[in-house]
Design an enzyme around this catalytic site. Structure first.
Site, PDB file in Angstrom:
ATOM      1  N   SER A 170       0.797  -1.332   0.098  1.00  8.04           N
ATOM      2  CA  SER A 170      -0.007   0.006   0.007  1.00  8.04           C
ATOM      3  C   SER A 170       0.948   1.209   0.191  1.00  8.04           C
ATOM      4  CB  SER A 170      -0.673   0.029   1.278  1.00  8.04           C
ATOM      5  OG  SER A 170      -0.283   0.309   2.389  1.00  8.04           O
ATOM      6  N   LYS A 171       0.240   2.383   0.082  1.00  5.11           N
ATOM      7  CA  LYS A 171       0.975   3.519  -0.170  1.00  5.11           C
ATOM      8  C   LYS A 171       1.870   3.964   0.941  1.00  5.11           C
ATOM      9  CE  LYS A 171      -0.991   6.809  -3.149  1.00  5.11           C
ATOM     10  NZ  LYS A 171      -2.404   6.404  -3.460  1.00  5.11           N
ATOM     11  N   ARG A 172       1.663   3.195   2.156  1.00  4.91           N
ATOM     12  CA  ARG A 172       2.448   3.442   3.412  1.00  4.91           C
ATOM     13  C   ARG A 172       3.654   2.551   3.207  1.00  4.91           C
ATOM     14  NH1 ARG A 172      -0.689   0.909   7.376  1.00  4.91           N
ATOM     15  NH2 ARG A 172      -2.135   0.584   5.671  1.00  4.91           N
TER      16      ARG A 172
END
Ligand code: GLU
Length: 318
Positions: free
Chosen positions: A252-254
């Site tokens: 994910s973006k994280r």
């Protein structure tokens, strides 16, 4: 002749997963001396980010890939933006309707969700129950404004398993009636569905080999039903391993280092990134060009297991 394609949706910058799909699709086609098509899947207007399609093309070129047909090079099967192909989708729908494969439907997602007794499928919705099909369709309904007004168009799924062999995932069998049931080909808001557009375009562009991410494995049986209904030739399929973070979740973006742009802006060379992607595909790693990958690439040797992206990928490659 092998014909492959890369068909990203311009919803943002290309991420590692798309780059993996692009490289594998490209290498497989180049290895066999085939034709490679680049198609922009920009049907879902609101989700398309302005300028993203151009940035994706640039990033794919930066990786060292090229294509024989595409939005920036033209070709005999254009246009290569799905948003410009509505006429082609509408004639496919007309043909499907004429052969009795479609029906108009005003049942909303909300209505479907309320069918609480049915088990819910991957979409979070229960399979569309055949009992909700309209019983009184006249032969000219497709051209009847009143019948079409505010209605989605659904594909009529008959019972029975769809069986296919995926070059990476192996044997797959799906009873689409039990998983999704009659599925939407044109939405109530008049947007053509991904399932329709991808099948119509792959057939029109002569695609013989579909290589893409594992997240689309569960669309494949529906697509095969559509191909058969349109009298088309079913391509081969290879669904590539998902990329996950070190704790085993979908990236994910994280997790950072997600887009090709970020990797590139951090000073990583295209060859270093291609090397990492090659290793993810089960080939020897180390800096290399896409052409070097193509020299020995075989979709049949790709393992289906998810591939972990280290959290310090950029510093590993820089
Ligand atoms: N446009 C889809 C995506 O970006 C890929 C479609 C396909 O390869 O079938 O996820």
């Amino acid at each position: 002749m092998t014909v492959g394609r890369f068909a990203p949706s311009p919803t943002g910058d290309l991420h590692l997963g798309s780059a993996l799909a692009a490289l594998a699709a490209w290498a497989s086609v180049r290895r066999s001396g085939g034709r490679f098509v680049y198609r922009v899947e920009d049907l879902d207007g609101p989700r398309a980010v302005p300028g993203a399609a151009e940035r994706q093309l640039e990033d794919a070129r930066w990786l060292g890939l090229d294509w024989d047909e595409g939005p920036d090079v033209g070709g005999p099967h254009g246009p290569y933006h799905q948003s410009e192909r509505s006429g082609i989708y509408e004639s496919a729908l007309r043909r499907l309707a004429g052969d009795g494969h479609l029906f108009p439907c005003r049942v909303s997602r909300r209505d479907l969700r309320q069918l609480a007794s049915a088990p819910h499928g991957a979409s979070g919705l229960p399979p569309y129950p055949a009992s909700l099909r309209p019983g009184n369709l006249t032969s000219g309904w497709f051209d009847d404004e009143r019948r079409r007004h505010d209605a989605a168009l659904r594909f009529r799924v008959e019972p029975g398993a769809v069986d296919f062999r995926d070059q990476v995932a192996g044997a797959v069998s799906e009873d689409v009636r039990a998983t999704t049931g009659d599925f939407v080909l044109k939405r109530r808001d008049a947007v053509y569905a991904y399932q329709l557009a991808v099948v119509v375009d792959d057939l029109a562009m002569g695609v013989t080999e579909v290589v893409r991410g594992m997240d689309l494995l569960d669309s494949t049986a529906r697509q095969i039903l559509l191909i058969r209904a349109l009298g088309g030739h079913v391509p081969t399929y290879a669904h590539l391993p998902l990329l996950i973070n070190p704790v085993g979740r979908k990236l994910s973006k994280r997790d950072g280092a997600l887009t090709i742009r970020e990797v590139r802006d951090a000073g990583v060379s295209a060859e270093a990134l291609i090397g990492w992607l090659a290793a993810a595909l089960g080939l020897p790693g180390g800096p290399q060009t896409p052409a070097e990958v193509a020299r020995t690439f075989d979709l049949g040797h790709v393992r289906p297991d998810p591939v972990v992206v280290p959290s310090d990928l950029i510093s590993l490659l820089a």
